[in-house]
Design a protein around this motif. Structure first.
Motif, PDB file in Angstrom:
ATOM      1  N   ALA A 177      69.760  32.738  97.517  1.00  0.00           N
ATOM      2  CA  ALA A 177      69.179  31.654  98.313  1.00  0.00           C
ATOM      3  C   ALA A 177      67.780  32.018  98.808  1.00  0.00           C
ATOM      4  O   ALA A 177      66.858  31.196  98.772  1.00  0.00           O
ATOM      5  CB  ALA A 177      70.097  31.336  99.488  1.00  0.00           C
ATOM      6  N   SER A 180      64.167  31.635  96.923  1.00  0.00           N
ATOM      7  CA  SER A 180      63.357  30.415  96.882  1.00  0.00           C
ATOM      8  C   SER A 180      62.281  30.389  97.965  1.00  0.00           C
ATOM      9  O   SER A 180      61.422  29.505  97.962  1.00  0.00           O
ATOM     10  CB  SER A 180      64.261  29.182  97.041  1.00  0.00           C
ATOM     11  OG  SER A 180      65.174  29.080  95.961  1.00  0.00           O
ATOM     12  N   LEU A 181      62.330  31.351  98.889  1.00  0.00           N
ATOM     13  CA  LEU A 181      61.351  31.366  99.990  1.00  0.00           C
ATOM     14  C   LEU A 181      59.952  31.810  99.564  1.00  0.00           C
ATOM     15  O   LEU A 181      58.964  31.191  99.963  1.00  0.00           O
ATOM     16  CB  LEU A 181      61.864  32.259 101.120  1.00  0.00           C
ATOM     17  CG  LEU A 181      63.114  31.766 101.864  1.00  0.00           C
ATOM     18  CD1 LEU A 181      63.565  32.813 102.877  1.00  0.00           C
ATOM     19  CD2 LEU A 181      62.831  30.440 102.558  1.00  0.00           C
ATOM     20  N   LEU A 269      74.001  27.536 100.795  1.00  0.00           N
ATOM     21  CA  LEU A 269      72.537  27.675 100.733  1.00  0.00           C
ATOM     22  C   LEU A 269      72.060  27.753  99.285  1.00  0.00           C
ATOM     23  O   LEU A 269      71.030  27.161  98.936  1.00  0.00           O
ATOM     24  CB  LEU A 269      72.100  28.922 101.497  1.00  0.00           C
ATOM     25  CG  LEU A 269      72.141  28.840 103.025  1.00  0.00           C
ATOM     26  CD1 LEU A 269      71.846  30.210 103.639  1.00  0.00           C
ATOM     27  CD2 LEU A 269      71.135  27.815 103.525  1.00  0.00           C
ATOM     28  N   CYS A 270      72.789  28.465  98.448  1.00  0.00           N
ATOM     29  CA  CYS A 270      72.416  28.560  97.031  1.00  0.00           C
ATOM     30  C   CYS A 270      72.426  27.189  96.368  1.00  0.00           C
ATOM     31  O   CYS A 270      71.502  26.826  95.630  1.00  0.00           O
ATOM     32  CB  CYS A 270      73.389  29.480  96.291  1.00  0.00           C
ATOM     33  SG  CYS A 270      73.168  31.224  96.654  1.00  0.00           S
ATOM     34  N   THR A 272      72.100  24.297  97.680  1.00  0.00           N
ATOM     35  CA  THR A 272      71.171  23.310  98.248  1.00  0.00           C
ATOM     36  C   THR A 272      69.701  23.703  98.158  1.00  0.00           C
ATOM     37  O   THR A 272      68.823  22.829  98.260  1.00  0.00           O
ATOM     38  CB  THR A 272      71.515  23.046  99.736  1.00  0.00           C
ATOM     39  OG1 THR A 272      71.523  24.290 100.443  1.00  0.00           O
ATOM     40  CG2 THR A 272      72.887  22.380  99.858  1.00  0.00           C
ATOM     41  N   THR A 273      69.423  24.989  97.970  1.00  0.00           N
ATOM     42  CA  THR A 273      68.015  25.420  98.022  1.00  0.00           C
ATOM     43  C   THR A 273      67.498  26.048  96.736  1.00  0.00           C
ATOM     44  O   THR A 273      66.283  26.176  96.570  1.00  0.00           O
ATOM     45  CB  THR A 273      67.800  26.437  99.163  1.00  0.00           C
ATOM     46  OG1 THR A 273      68.526  27.646  98.880  1.00  0.00           O
ATOM     47  CG2 THR A 273      68.270  25.872 100.503  1.00  0.00           C
ATOM     48  N   ARG A 275      65.949  26.924  93.274  1.00  0.00           N
ATOM     49  CA  ARG A 275      65.036  26.247  92.361  1.00  0.00           C
ATOM     50  C   ARG A 275      64.897  27.044  91.064  1.00  0.00           C
ATOM     51  O   ARG A 275      64.719  28.254  91.088  1.00  0.00           O
ATOM     52  CB  ARG A 275      63.644  26.099  93.000  1.00  0.00           C
ATOM     53  CG  ARG A 275      63.613  25.212  94.213  1.00  0.00           C
ATOM     54  CD  ARG A 275      62.206  25.095  94.808  1.00  0.00           C
ATOM     55  NE  ARG A 275      61.748  26.357  95.399  1.00  0.00           N
ATOM     56  CZ  ARG A 275      60.853  27.157  94.849  1.00  0.00           C
ATOM     57  NH1 ARG A 275      60.312  26.857  93.684  1.00  0.00           N
ATOM     58  NH2 ARG A 275      60.483  28.263  95.441  1.00  0.00           N
TER      59      ARG A 275
END
Length: 282
Positions: A177, A180-181, A269-270, A272-273, A275
């Motif tokens: 997760a 993606s930041l 979180l994985c 939904t976030t 990419r």
């Protein structure tokens, strides 16, 4: 006759079964592990960093913990095992997947027939291998240099197994997760590593909880690293080490509950976030 001839290859093709997602994931895991060990600098940093910290802190702070029969070095060993497991999943995957996204690897994999789940299974397999080896190395140093006693009670090894599996799984999902930041592979190390280093200092890895202010303890209690370290301390420090905990108990039920919650939360979180494409790809 022509119809019969053309029907044969069609039937043969339909009878061919594709490999399962799990089988593809395990194969991908073998590839990921080979690729990891070919990157010598990554291997050295991943394994050497906790080893150096353990040797430094264990040698500098080598006194005894009053009333427990334990040494500070043994306390550091248990704590760094938790940090090593967390780092293998959260830090390594967060940085590694960000690099895969930036160089187009994820985009190319997304265009292949391989199920997306197989890629993540492969990453988790790689994390399990690396984390297990890291734990083995740190335990060896703890036993040889700091007189750490390995548990003789099978129930403590059972505790080690479920803390390890829950901890490394939650860390891996959080690493996926967190990948993606970063905006790019160049910034990934800073974005992922900085909060992880801070978390180590407030989670009882380097500084005992008795030395921390209550507000920092409350913050650390929200995250999985504190509970992973607590679980590993219960395994390797035994009943004597329970006196060092804030609750004077290892609270293994709460350890399982918090790690299980982060496992579920990490999965959400994985989903939904995550990419597959970098931000520059739109």
């Amino acid at each position: 006759m022509t119809d019969t001839a053309t029907a044969v290859p069609s039937t043969a093709a339909s009878s061919v079964s594709l490999p399962s997602t799990l089988r593809l994931g395990l194969a991908r895991g073998a590839v990921e592990t080979k690729m990891f060990f070919r990157e010598k600098d990554a291997v050295v940093f991943t394994f050497a960093f906790p080893i150096i910290l353990l040797v430094l802190f264990g040698s500098i702070f080598s006194g005894s913990l009053e009333g427990t029969g334990l040494t500070v070095s043994q306390l550091y060993t248990a704590g760094l095992i938790g940090a090593g497991v967390m780092g293998s999943g959260f830090q390594n995957l967060g940085i590694g997947i960000a690099a895969d996204r930036d160089d187009g690897t994820l985009k190319r994999l997304a265009g292949t027939p391989m199920p997306a789940a197989a890629y993540f299974v492969g990453k988790v397999v790689n994390v399990l291998v690396v984390a297990f080896l890291e734990v083995a190395i740190l335990l060896t140093i703890g036993v040889l240099m700091y007189d750490l006693d390995l548990p003789s009670d099978p129930s403590r090894w059972v505790t080690f197994a479920w803390v390890f599996v829950l901890g490394v799984s939650a860390a891996a999902l959080l690493g996926i997760a967190a990948s993606s930041l970063p905006r790019s592979a160049k910034s990934a190390a800073a974005v992922i590593s900085m909060p992880f280093v801070v978390l180590q200092f407030i989670s009882g890895v380097f500084i005992p909880f008795t030395e921390l202010p209550p507000w920092l303890i409350n913050i650390a209690s929200l995250f999985p690293l504190k509970w992973m370290c607590q679980g590993f301390r219960s395994v390797f420090l035994g009943d004597a080490g329970a006196a060092l905990e804030i609750a004077k108990s290892y609270e293994l039920g709460r350890v399982a509950l918090v790690l299980g919650a982060w496992l579920v939360g990490g999965l959400v979180l994985c989903l939904t976030t995550f990419r597959w494409k970098g931000r520059k790809d739109g």
